[in-house]
Design an enzyme around this catalytic site. Sequence first.
Site, PDB file in Angstrom:
ATOM      1  N   TYR A  75       0.860  -1.177   0.000  1.00 15.20           N
ATOM      2  CA  TYR A  75       0.000   0.000   0.000  1.00 15.20           C
ATOM      3  C   TYR A  75       0.895   1.226   0.000  1.00 15.20           C
ATOM      4  CZ  TYR A  75      -4.305   2.595   0.998  1.00 15.20           C
ATOM      5  OH  TYR A  75      -5.359   3.453   0.930  1.00 15.20           O
ATOM      6  N   LYS A 130     -21.846 -19.408  -8.980  1.00 14.63           N
ATOM      7  CA  LYS A 130     -21.159 -19.320 -10.270  1.00 14.63           C
ATOM      8  C   LYS A 130     -19.695 -18.911 -10.053  1.00 14.63           C
ATOM      9  CE  LYS A 130     -21.699 -19.060 -14.914  1.00 14.63           C
ATOM     10  NZ  LYS A 130     -22.585 -19.758 -15.827  1.00 14.63           N
ATOM     11  N   ASP A 173     -27.911 -14.676 -16.221  1.00 10.52           N
ATOM     12  CA  ASP A 173     -29.329 -14.664 -15.850  1.00 10.52           C
ATOM     13  C   ASP A 173     -30.021 -13.333 -16.148  1.00 10.52           C
ATOM     14  OD1 ASP A 173     -28.920 -17.232 -15.145  1.00 10.52           O
ATOM     15  OD2 ASP A 173     -29.209 -16.971 -12.999  1.00 10.52           O
TER      16      ASP A 173
END
Lengths: 484, 180
Positions: A75, A130, A173
């Site tokens: 970071y 999924k 979908d």
Amino acid sequence: MAESTAAPVANGREPRRPARSEKSAAADRRVADRREDETEALGRRAVELAQFYAGKIETVPKVPVRSLHDFALWYTPGIAAVSRAIHADPDRSFELTGRWNTIAIVTDGSRVLGLGDIGPQAALPVMEGKALLFKFLGGVDAVPIPVEAAAPDRLIATVEALAPAFGGVNLEDIASPKCFGILERLAERLPIPVWHDDQLGTAAATVAGVINALALTDRSFSELRTVLLGAGAANLVTARLLVALGHDVHRLTLVDQKGILSAERDDVDELMLRNPWKYRLALATDGGGRTGGLAEAVDGADLLLAASTPVPGTVRPEHVRAMAPRPIVFALANPEPEIWPDVARSAGAAIVATGRSDFPNQVNNSLIFPAVFRGVLDARARSIPDAVVLAAARELARHAADAGLTPEHLLPTMEEADVFPHIAAAVADESVRLGLARSKHSHDEFLALARSRMGRPAALARALARAGLIPPMPPERVRRKRSP
Amino acid sequence: MTASNEPSAPPAKGGPKESPSVPIRLRPARAADVPALVPLLLRLKRLNEEFDPLLKVRDDAEAQAAQVLKAQIADPKAVVLAVEGVGADKDKVVGVVRALVRERPFYAPPQEGVILDIYLLPLYRRRGVGEFVLRETSEALRTKGAGVVTAEFPAQNEIAQRFYAKRGFRPITEIHARPL
């Protein structure tokens, strides 16, 4: 797998009865009842487990953190140099961040499984599942993103805005026909591959099955007469892919709930406005020169691709008998095929495929999408044109053929896991060939990359389970009730 | 104007004209064409219905269509054209045009040629037929005295908007409606 948009009703011919004995009809009902019980039991268990695990995926570090001092590298301030490098060359985001392996699974929840328009929140568990499949089968980091966006423009703008974080987008979908415009426009605008499984995945798996079915019955695309029953997302794309493979468009007959789709059907102007993709196919095929219903369509046809309604009997034995000798029947509706395989076979079908894993020849999009994404991500491809979809289909077909084609072994099963890296490599090769790849390698290199990247998640999960960091599944609380 | 001055393909006068990429024949409609024209006109009206509930097609639209067509075919101020296919579609009516000349008492030019309907079967679209038909219809309206040509279509029909805008049309009057 299959579309739920069409409920074709054959007209014209009188059905030749009796098609099936009472006994086998009763057997069908028993099969259906048993399957319903199983689905219910699975559903109860899924809710239990969802409650227990509260989500199926999480982000984990992939870099060592020896102490908090390391964050000066991971970071700020160190990371600023990495940002500067990407600012100077945006494509370096694929090398210096996880973008190369990260995709978004985007849905508006408008057509989730067979549940219909249940909205984005309710779609989330499906998207998580999924994502898990993507990780396990493809080694792909997939982020579920259900969005509140009923209007296609809003969904498109949202995905466009999210694209900088991702190496690809999997649309999931989304209702037909709006899914066509959304995919088309996103594919046009985004510099990364966009995929809609209900269109492309299913169509690719179907086409792979067709390629092998033709080989088994000594047919070629150029002389084929095909009937597509159901004109939803998958079949419209399947038709397009068949034509790309050399199928004469005038020998394609699409049939939907209103019968054969032709250029002068009464509702064709309405289609022009509401579903231009179906409209264009209506014009291009013009019913394959036929009018009427399914009975007229199948007369002498070589191939029937049914992706319509999960109602056995939608396709009847007399439809199969009316086809050309040694006909090929794909009955892809889920959970119940348009015609049971044994019925289709006894009516003369030489080859039968379904969408189900409990019959031979499952046309399964899970054989396609994880590998396609592995391939396009490894090549850091800019898009997935049809040529790449066909490369995946051909590789899937070849893999089954190499293992030995029979009417019962048309496509690899999920157990033939070696097919995945091969499809990935074929997809990556094709992306390079088409000039779409940011990262170019040889076939063997792509294959090795795919193998190692696809192997990682299972190793990770095993290690985490061994360490007790993934708790074992709790015992089933609700026992399966036995039907009397 | 007599029927013999009406257009037919290929066009006889005017500048160089692009022909449609699909062969058709455009001719003035005759009373005998009415049965073939009615279904085409109804298809167009049903398409219009898709755009607005105030364009709902009446139950007796079929009879109305036959009557209106018959009257306008006989009306010297109206233009009714039949688009015929050639080759395999020979003698088949594949499109219809309905237009008329309207007085403009307050504006110049004093007569306006109004295109009410152009309908082509799907296989005859996007192949230059519409363009050709529009040009010939405009010409027919001009020979009947029109100094300006206008087209009427549902406000929401973006396909028609684009078709006409591309050919130099712009909106000049808006018709707004509310049910009573």
